[in-house]
Design a protein around this motif. Structure first.
Motif, PDB file in Angstrom:
ATOM      1  N   GLU A  11       0.831  -1.210   0.000  1.00  0.00           N
ATOM      2  CA  GLU A  11       0.000   0.000   0.000  1.00  0.00           C
ATOM      3  C   GLU A  11       0.867   1.261   0.000  1.00  0.00           C
ATOM      4  OE1 GLU A  11      -3.371   2.056  -0.314  1.00  0.00           O
ATOM      5  OE2 GLU A  11      -3.328  -0.118  -0.281  1.00  0.00           O
ATOM      6  N   TRP A  12       1.936   1.268   0.765  1.00  0.00           N
ATOM      7  CA  TRP A  12       2.768   2.468   0.868  1.00  0.00           C
ATOM      8  C   TRP A  12       3.538   2.768  -0.409  1.00  0.00           C
ATOM      9  CZ3 TRP A  12       7.979   1.580   0.341  1.00  0.00           C
ATOM     10  CH2 TRP A  12       8.422   0.285   0.546  1.00  0.00           C
ATOM     11  N   MET A  13       3.647   1.777  -1.321  1.00  0.00           N
ATOM     12  CA  MET A  13       4.371   1.995  -2.586  1.00  0.00           C
ATOM     13  C   MET A  13       3.463   2.507  -3.702  1.00  0.00           C
ATOM     14  SD  MET A  13       7.680   1.277  -2.781  1.00  0.00           S
ATOM     15  CE  MET A  13       7.984   0.820  -4.448  1.00  0.00           C
TER      16      MET A  13
END
Length: 156
Positions: A11-13
């Motif tokens: 998700e953070w990428m």
């Protein structure tokens, strides 16, 4: 064994776009440090020089003392700083050189003077070097004149 064809991204990428790798600076490119080094900040060489200058009198004293005790290397160092090396000077020579002859013939005349012992070899080498310089100057002058003539023809 199953093949994984789908790329799983955490998700953070999501939405992340990597910056291109920095390129090597080349002449003409914008400076990577446009402000440059701040004024008054000494470089490494200046720092080392300042540190050595503080000890210079003590070092000089040690070298002088070693020279006085017979250390020939130290003596040579001290003397080279006190009295410059005497440069060899060519003695004046006189011989006939036909100024109206072509430069190649003049060089032959110099070589003959060396062969006859009228001029030492070092002086002969210097004289031929001078003739070579004159030949170069004459060549540039001739080319300059030819260019001027060609440009004058183009204008017409």
């Amino acid at each position: 064994m199953t093949e994984q064809t789908e790329k799983i991204e955490p998700e953070w990428m999501k939405g992340f776009v990597p910056k291109p790798a920095p390129t090597k600076w080349e002449r003409g490119m914008a400076s990577p440090n446009p402000l440059g080094r701040p004024k008054g900040v000494p470089d490494k060489r200046t720092k080392v020089t300042r540190a050595l200058m503080d000890d210079a009198p003590a070092v000089a004293r040690v070298v002088i003392d070693a020279a006085m005790e017979g250390d020939m290397t130290a003596a040579g160092l001290v003397l080279s700083r006190c009295a410059p090396v005497i440069k060899a000077q060519a003695e004046r020579v006189q011989f006939e050189l036909n100024k109206d002859a072509p430069l190649a013939e003049q060089a032959r005349q110099v070589m003959q003077a060396v062969a006859n012992g009228e001029v030492d070899p070092d002086t002969g080498r210097i004289l031929i070097g001078c003739l070579n310089a004159v030949a170069g100057i004459e060549a540039v002058t001739e080319l300059e004149q030819r260019i001027i003539e060609l440009e004058a023809k183009e204008v017409r």
